[in-house]
Design an enzyme around this catalytic site. Sequence first.
Site, short mmCIF file in Angstrom:
data_model
loop_
_atom_site.label_atom_id
_atom_site.label_comp_id
_atom_site.label_asym_id
_atom_site.label_seq_id
_atom_site.Cartn_x
_atom_site.Cartn_y
_atom_site.Cartn_z
N GLU A 32 33.37 15.77 55.94
CA GLU A 32 32.70 16.65 56.91
C GLU A 32 31.26 16.92 56.49
O GLU A 32 30.98 17.34 55.36
CB GLU A 32 33.48 17.98 57.03
CG GLU A 32 32.84 18.91 58.04
CD GLU A 32 33.79 19.93 58.65
OE1 GLU A 32 34.94 20.05 58.21
OE2 GLU A 32 33.35 20.62 59.60
N ASP A 63 46.83 21.82 58.69
CA ASP A 63 45.88 22.32 57.69
C ASP A 63 46.47 23.47 56.88
O ASP A 63 46.93 24.47 57.47
CB ASP A 63 44.67 22.92 58.44
CG ASP A 63 43.40 22.13 58.21
OD1 ASP A 63 43.37 21.27 57.31
OD2 ASP A 63 42.45 22.37 58.97
O1 KIV Z 1 40.11 22.59 61.01
C1 KIV Z 1 39.75 21.52 61.53
O2 KIV Z 1 39.78 21.35 62.74
C2 KIV Z 1 39.29 20.47 60.62
C3 KIV Z 1 38.68 19.23 61.17
C4 KIV Z 1 37.76 19.31 62.24
C5 KIV Z 1 38.35 18.22 60.18
O3 KIV Z 1 39.44 20.60 59.45
#
Ligand code: KIV
Length: 256
Positions: free
Chosen positions: A187, A90
């Site tokens: 989400e 991410d």
């Molecule tokens: O940060 C995270 O864990 C996420 C997911 C749960 C989609 O973005």
Amino acid sequence: MNAFVVTPTKVTTEMIRQMKGREKIAALTAYDFPMARLLDNCGVPLILVGDSLGMVVLGYPDTTHVTMDEMLHHTRAVARAKPNALLVADLPFRSYETPAQAVANAMRFVEAGAEAVKAEGGRAILESVRAIIAAGIPFLGHLGMLPQQVLEEGGYHIKGKIEAEHAGLLADAAALCDAGAFAIVLELVTPPVARELTQRVPVPTIGIGSGPDCDGQILVTTDLFGTSPGRIPKHVKPATLGDAMRAAVTTWKAAL
Ligand code: KIV
């Protein structure tokens, strides 16, 4: 029956794409080496080093506090497990505000062992998404409730209830697909809208709290285990591993 169905080959973004309409995609988060090993041993095809890290591991109140250095540290730990699963990381809050910044940070994740990156948003971040993909880095979209906007929006709200949100989600999903995203996380999107998006887009949708009709589902793994330190969202049916862990400590302590 063998409970461990190990993915025999390295999972690629193309394999995830090909799962649409054929096989449900199971995706989970991992933040460290043992968790990545465990998920990979279970044959989970997509592991996300999510910035949920901030809330379930680092003790922050929300994900806006997570830094690039923290994400990289945990991505390296997960990558050391050498998972067959596709490893996605991410991009944290404010790390993809310009195309140049987005590419530079996405490259740092690739150097840390990630095979794709995820960022939150659709048309609003499209230039950054295009630049990441043009740099040869696969991109996973994230639409619906965007946790990195929690301060701006004053909470975590379900998306798709009103027509403007419905239309916005359709336009965002189409824009991400045109840009080349290999899949899109949805989400907290209302289930009918998540179903419609899933039918309309050519890439897999991976839902979280968005009903059963997405091409796959993703959860924060500590929510699934029942070990998250905070409130566990309503869409999760947690296991009771937290209770088992507390019982183990209590039993050990009592026997000293
Ligand atoms: O940060 C995270 O864990 C996420 C997911 C749960 C989609 O973005």
